[in-house]
Design an enzyme around this catalytic site. Structure first.
Site, PDB file in Angstrom:
ATOM      1  N   MET A  97       0.780  -1.196   0.015  1.00 16.46           N
ATOM      2  CA  MET A  97      -0.172   0.069   0.313  1.00 16.46           C
ATOM      3  C   MET A  97       1.049   1.226  -0.140  1.00 16.46           C
ATOM      4  SD  MET A  97      -3.027  -1.182  -0.832  1.00 16.46           S
ATOM      5  CE  MET A  97      -3.828   0.306  -0.034  1.00 16.46           C
ATOM      6  N   ARG A  98       1.777   1.167  -0.541  1.00 14.33           N
ATOM      7  CA  ARG A  98       2.732   2.378  -0.789  1.00 14.33           C
ATOM      8  C   ARG A  98       2.857   2.842  -1.709  1.00 14.33           C
ATOM      9  NH1 ARG A  98       4.184   4.651   3.868  1.00 14.33           N
ATOM     10  NH2 ARG A  98       3.622   2.986   5.370  1.00 14.33           N
ATOM     11  N   ILE A  99       3.988   4.003  -2.195  1.00 12.22           N
ATOM     12  CA  ILE A  99       4.048   4.040  -3.370  1.00 12.22           C
ATOM     13  C   ILE A  99       5.415   3.939  -3.636  1.00 12.22           C
ATOM     14  CG2 ILE A  99       4.349   5.926  -5.268  1.00 12.22           C
ATOM     15  CD1 ILE A  99       1.690   7.301  -4.254  1.00 12.22           C
ATOM     16  N   ASN A 114       1.579  -6.082 -10.120  1.00  8.92           N
ATOM     17  CA  ASN A 114       0.775  -5.159  -9.344  1.00  8.92           C
ATOM     18  C   ASN A 114       0.063  -5.906  -9.833  1.00  8.92           C
ATOM     19  OD1 ASN A 114       0.311  -4.186  -7.109  1.00  8.92           O
ATOM     20  ND2 ASN A 114      -0.674  -2.640  -8.342  1.00  8.92           N
ATOM     21  N   HIS A 116      -4.488  -4.353  -9.239  1.00  9.03           N
ATOM     22  CA  HIS A 116      -5.041  -3.263  -8.884  1.00  9.03           C
ATOM     23  C   HIS A 116      -6.740  -3.260  -9.280  1.00  9.03           C
ATOM     24  CE1 HIS A 116      -5.996   1.096  -8.459  1.00  9.03           C
ATOM     25  NE2 HIS A 116      -6.414   1.300  -9.526  1.00  9.03           N
TER      26      HIS A 116
END
Ligand code: GRF
Length: 221
Positions: A97-99, A114, A116
């Site tokens: 959950m982190r960029i 990923n 999404h």
């Protein structure tokens, strides 16, 4: 580096939470269906369920706690080191959950995936279920894509599509979409491990053919 399960390209999974996608991946690795070696699971949050799932399966579970760092650069450096020391052929973001730092994304270009929860390019970012329902969308779903520095913008590989039903709420829609995640994420990983899918010239190539749209799997009604 010791531990890990399965045989094939070395793979690291990044998580932040419950790890139901991780579990779907672990189950397929144990069943011998993925063709990867799951080397490590790394979380940016301590104590999350995903780490327990990894340990239970015999996969090294590593925490790079965002909270324990001086600043963002310090965290980014430790996370990059934790990932790259495994020399992964594949990095899988499964509810991370982190960029990510651009440097790490670029170091892993073409070998980082990923998932999404939207039909990208629609609804990048957070809160996709609420936004799709509020907009009265007829379709929602989830997308497996290559990761590029721009958020949720990398070329798609597989998409699972769900028809929004009258009376659907966020929880119900999420349950149905996630059922699809457990199907398409392992499938995309198996394609990657078998060398069937790659990122080339900024696009997804599957079985030697350029795909300008992802392969779509529809929910069975
Ligand atoms: C998934 O639904 C995925 O779409 C999003 O984060 C969620 C993670 O869930 N990126 P889990 O940790 O795999 O249960």
């Amino acid at each position: 580096m010791s531990g890990g399960i399965g045989d094939g390209p070395r793979t690291v999974v990044l998580v932040s939470g419950g790890g139901t996608n991780l579990q779907a991946i672990i189950d397929r690795v144990i069943a011998g269906q993925l063709g990867i070696r799951l080397d490590a699971v790394i979380s940016d949050r301590p104590g999350v369920r995903a780490l327990d799932r990894a340990r239970q399966a015999g996969v090294p579970a590593i925490t790079v706690d965002y909270g324990g760092h001086r600043d963002r650069a310090d965290f980014d450096a430790e996370l990059a080191d934790a990932v790259l020391r495994h020399e992964p052929a594949l990095v899988v973001l499964a509810g991370f959950m982190r960029i990510l730092d651009t440097g790490l994304v670029e170091a892993c270009l073409g070998r980082m995936l990923n998932i999404h929860p939207s039909l990208l390019p629609r609804y990048p970012g957070l809160d996709t279920y609420r936004r799709a329902l509020a907009a009265g969308e007829r379709w929602h779903g989830t997308t497996v894509h290559f990761v590029i520095p721009e958020l949720d913008a990398g070329p798609g590989i597989l998409q699972y599509r769900v028809a929004v039903r009258p009376g659907d709420d966020e929880a119900g829609l999420k349950t149905r979409v996630q059922r699809g995640e457990y199907l398409i994420y392992p499938r995309a990983i198996a394609w990657f491990a078998a060398g069937r899918v790659e990122l080339r010239d900024g696009a997804t190539w599957l079985d030697g053919e350029r795909r300008d749209t992802p392969v779509i799997v529809d929910e069975e009604s």
